[in-house]
Design a protein around this motif. Sequence first.
Motif, PDB file in Angstrom:
ATOM      1  N   ILE A   1       0.862  -1.192   0.000  1.00 34.77           N
ATOM      2  CA  ILE A   1       0.000   0.000   0.000  1.00 34.77           C
ATOM      3  C   ILE A   1       0.893   1.235   0.000  1.00 34.77           C
ATOM      4  O   ILE A   1       1.727   1.417   0.895  1.00 34.77           O
ATOM      5  CB  ILE A   1      -0.931   0.013   1.227  1.00 34.77           C
ATOM      6  CG1 ILE A   1      -1.808  -1.231   1.228  1.00 34.77           C
ATOM      7  CG2 ILE A   1      -1.780   1.286   1.240  1.00 34.77           C
ATOM      8  CD1 ILE A   1      -2.563  -1.461   2.517  1.00 34.77           C
ATOM      9  N   TRP A   2       0.722   2.066  -1.022  1.00 34.57           N
ATOM     10  CA  TRP A   2       1.452   3.337  -1.113  1.00 34.57           C
ATOM     11  C   TRP A   2       0.627   4.399  -0.396  1.00 34.57           C
ATOM     12  O   TRP A   2      -0.597   4.479  -0.567  1.00 34.57           O
ATOM     13  CB  TRP A   2       1.621   3.759  -2.565  1.00 34.57           C
ATOM     14  CG  TRP A   2       2.558   2.949  -3.382  1.00 34.57           C
ATOM     15  CD1 TRP A   2       3.842   3.274  -3.715  1.00 34.57           C
ATOM     16  CD2 TRP A   2       2.302   1.683  -4.023  1.00 34.57           C
ATOM     17  NE1 TRP A   2       4.394   2.296  -4.507  1.00 34.57           N
ATOM     18  CE2 TRP A   2       3.473   1.302  -4.708  1.00 34.57           C
ATOM     19  CE3 TRP A   2       1.196   0.833  -4.071  1.00 34.57           C
ATOM     20  CZ2 TRP A   2       3.570   0.135  -5.441  1.00 34.57           C
ATOM     21  CZ3 TRP A   2       1.283  -0.347  -4.791  1.00 34.57           C
ATOM     22  CH2 TRP A   2       2.461  -0.688  -5.457  1.00 34.57           C
ATOM     23  N   THR A   3       1.265   5.241   0.378  1.00 31.35           N
ATOM     24  CA  THR A   3       0.519   6.299   1.061  1.00 31.35           C
ATOM     25  C   THR A   3       0.318   7.506   0.158  1.00 31.35           C
ATOM     26  O   THR A   3      -0.757   8.060   0.084  1.00 31.35           O
ATOM     27  CB  THR A   3       1.232   6.735   2.348  1.00 31.35           C
ATOM     28  OG1 THR A   3       2.571   7.119   2.033  1.00 31.35           O
ATOM     29  CG2 THR A   3       1.227   5.620   3.363  1.00 31.35           C
TER      30      THR A   3
ATOM     31  N   THR B   1      -1.363  11.689  -5.652  1.00 28.36           N
ATOM     32  CA  THR B   1      -2.500  10.792  -5.445  1.00 28.36           C
ATOM     33  C   THR B   1      -2.209   9.879  -4.259  1.00 28.36           C
ATOM     34  O   THR B   1      -1.074   9.714  -3.838  1.00 28.36           O
ATOM     35  CB  THR B   1      -2.767   9.903  -6.679  1.00 28.36           C
ATOM     36  OG1 THR B   1      -1.618   9.100  -6.925  1.00 28.36           O
ATOM     37  CG2 THR B   1      -3.098  10.723  -7.903  1.00 28.36           C
ATOM     38  N   SER B   2      -3.260   9.316  -3.729  1.00 33.76           N
ATOM     39  CA  SER B   2      -3.098   8.308  -2.685  1.00 33.76           C
ATOM     40  C   SER B   2      -4.071   7.176  -2.993  1.00 33.76           C
ATOM     41  O   SER B   2      -4.913   7.278  -3.866  1.00 33.76           O
ATOM     42  CB  SER B   2      -3.386   8.913  -1.313  1.00 33.76           C
ATOM     43  OG  SER B   2      -4.708   9.386  -1.253  1.00 33.76           O
ATOM     44  N   GLY B   3      -3.933   6.079  -2.281  1.00 32.01           N
ATOM     45  CA  GLY B   3      -4.818   4.958  -2.508  1.00 32.01           C
ATOM     46  C   GLY B   3      -4.271   3.925  -3.463  1.00 32.01           C
ATOM     47  O   GLY B   3      -4.951   2.992  -3.840  1.00 32.01           O
ATOM     48  N   LYS B   4      -3.027   4.042  -3.871  1.00 33.26           N
ATOM     49  CA  LYS B   4      -2.410   3.060  -4.751  1.00 33.26           C
ATOM     50  C   LYS B   4      -2.155   1.784  -3.934  1.00 33.26           C
ATOM     51  O   LYS B   4      -1.624   1.851  -2.818  1.00 33.26           O
ATOM     52  CB  LYS B   4      -1.105   3.642  -5.297  1.00 33.26           C
ATOM     53  CG  LYS B   4      -0.507   2.911  -6.445  1.00 33.26           C
ATOM     54  CD  LYS B   4       0.645   3.757  -7.003  1.00 33.26           C
ATOM     55  CE  LYS B   4       1.484   2.972  -7.964  1.00 33.26           C
ATOM     56  NZ  LYS B   4       2.635   3.736  -8.444  1.00 33.26           N
ATOM     57  N   ARG B   5      -2.565   0.633  -4.516  1.00 30.17           N
ATOM     58  CA  ARG B   5      -2.486  -0.623  -3.764  1.00 30.17           C
ATOM     59  C   ARG B   5      -2.328  -1.798  -4.714  1.00 30.17           C
ATOM     60  O   ARG B   5      -2.987  -1.848  -5.742  1.00 30.17           O
ATOM     61  CB  ARG B   5      -3.784  -0.788  -2.975  1.00 30.17           C
ATOM     62  CG  ARG B   5      -3.874  -1.996  -2.104  1.00 30.17           C
ATOM     63  CD  ARG B   5      -5.254  -2.003  -1.409  1.00 30.17           C
ATOM     64  NE  ARG B   5      -5.327  -2.918  -0.316  1.00 30.17           N
ATOM     65  CZ  ARG B   5      -5.585  -4.217  -0.433  1.00 30.17           C
ATOM     66  NH1 ARG B   5      -5.799  -4.736  -1.623  1.00 30.17           N
ATOM     67  NH2 ARG B   5      -5.631  -4.994   0.624  1.00 30.17           N
TER      68      ARG B   5
END
Length: 150
Positions: free
Chosen positions: A26-28, A38-42
């Motif tokens: 999970i990237w913050t 951006t956030s939510g990269k998983r």
Amino acid sequence: RIKYAHGDIYEGEFERNLFHGYGVYIWTTTIDENNNVTSGKRYEGGWKSGKRHGKGIFSLGNGAVYSGYFADGLYHGSGTLKNEHGDVYNGNWIRGQANGSMTVKFINGNVYDGNMLMGRFDGKGKLTYREEKGYYDGFWKLGKSHGNGV
């Protein structure tokens, strides 16, 4: 489980201190090629020698999601990509690009069913325009109709 100083989290299996086997990363926060934050990269799925490999689901944080197979960290094999615009690409991927048989359902209602090469319509394919406004069934080259078609 590893939580990095910058906030990213990996939970899963390792081999020789590399992600290997099943795991979730999970990237913050990420910055894309246009300097958008951006956030939510998983990513959840298989890993091999520290790279995405095998079957997995990759949410890119901008609304785009790829579900399918990976090799060396790239889309590779059978998979489905819903891009950030809502277009859905379903078919074969080679080294991160749509290659081979592919069905594309565009958000505007158009549908392409045919061959692709390096992410573009190429070879035999049919593009059906939304609301039965017609179609082109024939050959494509570099994303454009090429030669005779119906």
